[in-house]
Design a protein around this motif. Structure first.
Motif, short mmCIF file in Angstrom:
data_model
loop_
_atom_site.label_atom_id
_atom_site.label_comp_id
_atom_site.label_asym_id
_atom_site.label_seq_id
_atom_site.Cartn_x
_atom_site.Cartn_y
_atom_site.Cartn_z
N SER A 24 33.32 116.52 -60.46
CA SER A 24 32.86 115.47 -59.55
C SER A 24 32.63 116.04 -58.16
O SER A 24 33.19 117.06 -57.78
CB SER A 24 33.90 114.35 -59.47
N ARG A 25 31.84 115.32 -57.39
CA ARG A 25 31.57 115.67 -55.99
C ARG A 25 31.95 114.47 -55.14
O ARG A 25 31.63 113.33 -55.49
CB ARG A 25 30.09 115.98 -55.76
N ARG A 64 22.38 113.32 -51.52
CA ARG A 64 21.61 114.14 -52.46
C ARG A 64 22.09 115.59 -52.45
O ARG A 64 22.19 116.23 -53.50
CB ARG A 64 20.12 114.06 -52.13
N ALA A 65 22.37 116.12 -51.26
CA ALA A 65 22.82 117.51 -51.15
C ALA A 65 24.15 117.70 -51.88
O ALA A 65 24.31 118.63 -52.67
CB ALA A 65 22.96 117.91 -49.68
N VAL A 66 25.10 116.81 -51.63
CA VAL A 66 26.41 116.93 -52.27
C VAL A 66 26.28 116.73 -53.78
O VAL A 66 26.88 117.45 -54.58
CB VAL A 66 27.42 115.94 -51.64
N ALA A 67 25.47 115.77 -54.19
CA ALA A 67 25.27 115.51 -55.62
C ALA A 67 24.66 116.71 -56.33
O ALA A 67 24.94 116.95 -57.50
CB ALA A 67 24.40 114.28 -55.83
N LEU A 72 28.32 119.88 -47.26
CA LEU A 72 27.75 119.30 -46.06
C LEU A 72 28.84 118.89 -45.08
O LEU A 72 29.82 118.26 -45.48
CB LEU A 72 26.93 118.07 -46.45
N LEU A 73 28.67 119.27 -43.82
CA LEU A 73 29.56 118.82 -42.76
C LEU A 73 28.71 118.28 -41.62
O LEU A 73 27.66 118.84 -41.30
CB LEU A 73 30.41 119.98 -42.23
N ALA A 74 29.18 117.22 -40.99
CA ALA A 74 28.51 116.69 -39.80
C ALA A 74 28.46 117.81 -38.77
O ALA A 74 29.41 118.57 -38.63
CB ALA A 74 29.27 115.49 -39.26
N GLY A 144 37.39 130.52 -57.24
CA GLY A 144 38.00 129.29 -57.75
C GLY A 144 37.76 128.10 -56.83
O GLY A 144 38.61 127.23 -56.70
N VAL A 145 36.58 128.08 -56.20
CA VAL A 145 36.23 126.98 -55.32
C VAL A 145 35.08 126.19 -55.91
O VAL A 145 34.31 126.70 -56.71
CB VAL A 145 35.90 127.45 -53.88
N ARG A 146 34.95 124.95 -55.48
CA ARG A 146 33.97 124.03 -56.04
C ARG A 146 32.59 124.16 -55.41
O ARG A 146 31.58 123.96 -56.05
CB ARG A 146 34.51 122.61 -55.84
N ASP A 147 32.56 124.50 -54.11
CA ASP A 147 31.28 124.50 -53.42
C ASP A 147 31.31 125.42 -52.21
O ASP A 147 32.31 126.06 -51.92
CB ASP A 147 30.88 123.08 -53.02
#
Length: 165
Positions: A24-25, A64-67, A72-74, A144-147
């Motif tokens: 999941s994101r 959309r980017a995260v999906a 993404l960070l502000a 071992g990281v997600r993104d």
């Protein structure tokens, strides 16, 4: 996901979601622009952090980017995150997973941490976009990281890159 919610806060909800469904994101969307929330959200596994005052078109682009697997960070959050690392002058944390990276993968990790897109990395390293995607996927897997956001945090904490360097 919002940081503050009734019954269960967004940080704990994020942890539970990602524990149950690791693929999941989660994008945090909140009015609370506090460093501790940003750090806690990233540690909980969030792939992004935006403030509720973001224009609608940027919110849609962020979702959309995260999906699609990006992070993404502000912009204000990114700037403060880097400033925090600069002020802290922290010593690099030992990270055994870094030993598993090839020299090229370390290069790619450093360029990711500098905020470069896959296209920019491809241009910098004079390789194809497909090759960069492969390197990025291997870096994320080996660490071992997600993104990318989690990879960037890890790169700074481990001293692979330093703020301003």
């Amino acid at each position: 996901m919002d940081i503050r919610m009734p019954r269960l806060d967004g940080l704990e909800a994020t942890r539970r979601i990602l524990e149950a469904r690791p693929a999941s994101r989660v994008l945090m969307l909140t009015t609370f622009d506090l460093d501790e929330y940003v750090f806690d959200a990233l540690r909980a596994g969030a792939s992004g952090f935006l403030l509720k005052d973001v224009p609608p078109e940027q919110l849609v682009a962020g979702i959309r980017a995260v999906a699609s697997g990006e992070a993404l960070l502000a912009p204000t959050v990114t700037r403060r995150l880097i400033e925090t690392f600069v002020r802290a002058g922290t010593r690099p944390l030992p990270l055994p997973q870094l030993d598993d990276l090839t020299e090229r993968e370390r290069e790619v990790l450093a360029l990711i941490a500098r905020g470069m897109s896959n296209a920019e990395i491809a241009q910098e390293l004079v390789v194809s976009g497909t090759t960069v995607k492969t390197h990025v996927a291997r870096v994320l897997s080996k660490l071992g990281v997600r993104d990318r956001v989690q990879a960037v945090v890890l790169a700074y904490e481990a001293g692979v890159v330093t703020p301003g360097g």
